[in-house]
Structure formats: C-alpha cells, structure tokens
Scaffold this active site. Structure first.
Site, PDB file in Angstrom:
ATOM      1  N   CYS A 199       0.864  -1.294  -0.084  1.00  0.00           N
ATOM      2  CA  CYS A 199      -0.067   0.008   0.025  1.00  0.00           C
ATOM      3  C   CYS A 199       0.863   1.232   0.185  1.00  0.00           C
ATOM      4  O   CYS A 199       1.706   1.469  -0.871  1.00  0.00           O
ATOM      5  CB  CYS A 199      -0.817  -0.046   1.181  1.00  0.00           C
ATOM      6  SG  CYS A 199      -0.308  -0.197   2.614  1.00  0.00           S
TER       7      CYS A 199
ATOM      8  N   ARG B 155      -2.142  -0.758   5.524  1.00  0.00           N
ATOM      9  CA  ARG B 155      -3.528  -1.530   4.891  1.00  0.00           C
ATOM     10  C   ARG B 155      -3.225  -2.782   4.208  1.00  0.00           C
ATOM     11  O   ARG B 155      -3.877  -3.676   4.177  1.00  0.00           O
ATOM     12  CB  ARG B 155      -3.851  -0.405   3.764  1.00  0.00           C
ATOM     13  CG  ARG B 155      -4.512   0.945   4.451  1.00  0.00           C
ATOM     14  CD  ARG B 155      -4.723   1.925   3.320  1.00  0.00           C
ATOM     15  NE  ARG B 155      -3.648   2.407   2.591  1.00  0.00           N
ATOM     16  CZ  ARG B 155      -3.604   3.421   1.658  1.00  0.00           C
ATOM     17  NH1 ARG B 155      -4.742   3.830   1.264  1.00  0.00           N
ATOM     18  NH2 ARG B 155      -2.591   4.163   1.165  1.00  0.00           N
TER      19      ARG B 155
END
Lengths: 148, 310
Positions: free
Chosen positions: B254, B259
C-alpha cells in the site's frame, strides 16, 4: 521556547503543554478533544458550509466566520467524530487558541506552532502534520475571504 | 506460523462463520471475547490509528500498543528488534505462550498491522477480534478508562524472521511474473493522487502502481460493520476478480504497509494462501526509487522481466 510571537491565548496553551511531562501532554490533548465545542445550529443544519481537511488522518471539517468589525475578528468552527480524539484535540487547541482573534493576528501565527506543543515524539511527526494542515487551511480561508 | 496449527493456550471461537476460513483460530467474535475476558493466558491488545483513542475508553484489561511509537524503530525505517520486542511484550504482560487478541479502529486496519509484526517474531497464538473496536462499541459493550498495570513477563529475545511474510524492494523486483496486489485507493493506484494543488506532498515523487499489480482496495475485505466478509465473498474478490490461484506466491503493498497487512491477514489466514508477503516499503519507497518501473492509469500493465531472471 520562543512564544513571544504568539497571541496571548495561544501562548498560554503552548506554555501549559511545555510545563508537562510527555504522558501528561497526551492527557491534556485528550482534555482539549473533550472540550471541543459542538457546532452551532446554523452549521449543523448546513454541513455543506464545512470544508474537509484531507491531510488529517480522520475526518475533520472546519469553517470560519469573519465579523464585519474593524478588526475582522474570526470565529472558528470545527467538527470531528469522537472516534478521532487526536484530531479533535488539535482542533480544540486551535479553537481555544485562535477563536475571536483579528484576522491579521491569526495570519501572523507562525506555521511551526504545532511543533511547539512538545507532542511530536509522542504523537509522531506524521500525525502532527494534520494539525499543521488545519492551521494552514484556516489561514488560507482567511486570505481567500480577502479579510487580511 | 506456517507449520500447521499453532498451540492454542485459550480455546478457539467455534463461530460458524469462522469455520469457513482456512484458519478459523485466527479470529474471535465480540461475544467470545466478552465471555473469555479474564481467562488466564489471554491478553487483549488495542492498536489504533488514533494514538489517543485507547485513552478515551477501551475493553477492560486491554493494553495499548501503538504502531508508530511501539512497533517501529525510532531511528531506522524498520521494526523494533528482538530485544525491543521482548521489552515491549514484557511491559504489556505478554508471555511467549500468551493468547493475544488484537482489536482496533477502522476495521482492524492497524490491529492487523500489529498482528503482522507479532508474526515477524513468530508469536504463535495471535488473533483478531472480528469487527474490532467499532463493533464492540456499536454493540454497547462496556469500555473503561482504567489502564491495567500488568506484571512484567520474561518474554524471550527472539530474532525477527522477516523472510516468510515480509518483502523488501529487491524481493519485489525478483517477484515480477507473480501476483502483486495493490490495496490503495483507486486514485493512488492510477497515479491521479500523490499531491494536489495547495496540499502538501504526500511522500512520493511519482504516482502510479507497480507494473502488473492488480487493484483491490483493502477495505473491500471488510463488511459495513468492520467484520471480515464471508469466505465466499472473499473468494469472489481475490480468486475471482483478482485472479489469484492456489499455490500462488503473492506480494501485497500500500503506502507504508499498514493497509496491506489487513490484506495479508485475509490472504494468509482467511483464504489459506501459504506464500503471502507484505511489502512494507510500499509506495513511499517504490514511488521514490530511481529507475524502478511504474505504471500509470487503471490497467495493471506488464511485468518487466524479474531482476533475478535476467
């Protein structure tokens, strides 16, 4: 710490933070997050008048009113959810530190004020960026209104 | 963590939904946690994006671990070392055989990141609370501001083992030809967004994605209430749309690896892919490296020949 250039009400807040140990500074920020006043009715009914500061990790909306007086004094309004206490805390510091001041005085606030709270290590520079962005947005909105 | 089932010191949650996942023992429900609070051997950890959220109220007995101030090295862009991790575990009252249940804000995004770091150190029994903090609070379950004072433990100094689940830049260059999942938002993937007029630079000099990476924003794995989507729904997204196949060697990334930890958890523990690595350098590294290839726009683009196969 150099605080002479700050408006009195903001300088007092910076001094309060500086007088504390790091864990207590976080507690003080938490108190500011709890003390952030709710939006007045005219803004609750018109959320479109608020502007999002996207640099904040959590949603933060702000707007301001500039009075038609000789000083062009500025009223600040912030909205952030209770799940975002850090963001609310930053907003609370700016609200208490800047609300009601003349436009010119807010524009003269140094951009490094967030760093002067002594929170950078505990909060991390990444997160402190959100507060700098809020201050930047307030100044930009004042400039755009032609009040300066 | 890939040698079969971990030794579980506290019974697992027999929830029907979890039974469909490859490793049901990696999740507990809010009800299970409410029923098991206080069980010897169980330590509950809250890990949030917002550094003050724990202080506003947390699950009784839960300790706080902050991704930035506790898990990252203070100087080098890296995670804490074995000694640092042992110190942290001791301070939080966690033993090597503790069952650790982690929960957090934002659909467990940061909780999954903490779980991934625990896994770097081979902590065996570490689980997520399905739905995280938001679900616990939405259900009206109690929280407290009382901060526990755990007894220090003698957590051993364990050397971090990055290779199985962490990819470095050179690993990604060698990985071309194998599946890459970009879990960022659509605008970050296409390169439309790294910085906008009048906004500060977001930390990368170039916008776009790693060639051949498919876009599956991380939050698609989470339902409205922050719980993980069902096995069928996840299979439809990752095996169906993203085209992952049994036995694939997958790298997810990410912006800084947080994430993609969430997606790593989904692929590894819920869908059972055995070779999944999180590239934590992610876009803040790739988007700044001189002469690495980048693709802009909505198409994945073609993988260059892997560095190791030239």
């Amino acid at each position: 710490m150099e605080t002479t250039a700050l408006p009195q009400q903001l300088a007092e807040i910076v001094d309060d933070f500086q007088a504390l140990s790091e864990p207590d500074r976080l507690q003080l920020l938490l108190e500011f997050s709890r003390g952030l006043p709710p939006l007045p009715a005219h803004l609750l009914d018109h959320p479109e008048l608020l502007e999002q500061v996207v640099e904040c990790q959590s949603p933060l909306f702000l707007t301001l009113d500039i009075a038609d007086d000789s000083e062009r004094s500025v009223s600040l309004f912030f909205s952030a959810p209770p799940e975002a206490p850090t963001t609310r805390g930053f907003a609370g510091v700016l609200q208490e530190g800047l609300d009601g001041l003349p436009a010119a005085q807010i524009l003269a606030v140094p951009d490094d004020v967030p760093e002067r709270l002594g929170l950078t290590r505990a909060i991390t520079p990444l997160r402190m960026r959100g507060m700098a962005a809020m201050l930047g947005r307030i100044k930009r909105k004042i400039r755009e209104s032609g009040a300066a | 963590m890939q040698e079969g089932f971990p030794r579980m010191s506290v019974a697992t949650d027999p929830h029907d939904k979890f039974a469909e996942y490859a490793h049901p023992e990696r999740l507990v429900s809010t009800q299970w946690l409410a029923d098991n609070l206080g069980t010897p051997g169980l330590v509950v950890v809250e890990s949030d994006e917002d550094v003050l959220l724990y202080e506003t109220g947390h699950i009784a007995g839960a300790v706080k671990i902050d991704w930035h101030t506790d898990l990252n090295d203070e100087v080098t862009r890296d995670y804490v070392d074995g000694e640092g991790f042992a110190r942290l575990m001791s301070a939080k009252g966690i033993s090597r055989d503790s069952t650790v249940v982690i929960y957090g804000d934002k659909s467990n995004w940061w909780a999954a990141y903490a779980l991934w770091v625990f896994t770097l150190f081979g902590h065996e029994d570490v689980r997520l609370l399905d739905g995280g903090r938001d679900k616990w609070i939405a259900e009206g379950r109690p929280v407290t501001t009382e901060v526990p004072q755990p007894q220090p433990t003698d957590y051993p100094v364990v050397e971090r083992n990055d290779a199985p689940i962490r990819a470095y830049l050179t690993d990604v260059l060698d990985h071309f030809g194998n599946p890459l999942i970009d879990v960022r938002s659509a605008d970050e993937y296409t390169g439309a967004r790294t910085h906008m007029p009048a906004y500060p630079e977001e930390g990368a000099l170039r916008g776009g994605h790693i060639p051949s990476a498919v876009s599956v924003p991380w939050a698609r794995a989470a339902a409205e209430d922050g719980t993980f989507r069902t096995r069928d729904e996840l299979d439809a997204i990752y095996r169906g749309e993203a085209g992952l196949k049994e036995g694939d060697d997958v790298v997810a990334y990410c912006r800084i690896g947080e994430r993609s930890s969430h997606t790593w958890f989904v692929l590894q523990h819920l869908l059972g892919f055995e070779n999944v690595r999180n590239y934590d350098g992610s876009w803040t590294e790739w988007g700044n490296v001189v002469r690495v290839p980048i693709v802009k726009g909505t198409e994945p683009g073609v993988a260059p020949v892997a560095a190791g196969r030239r």
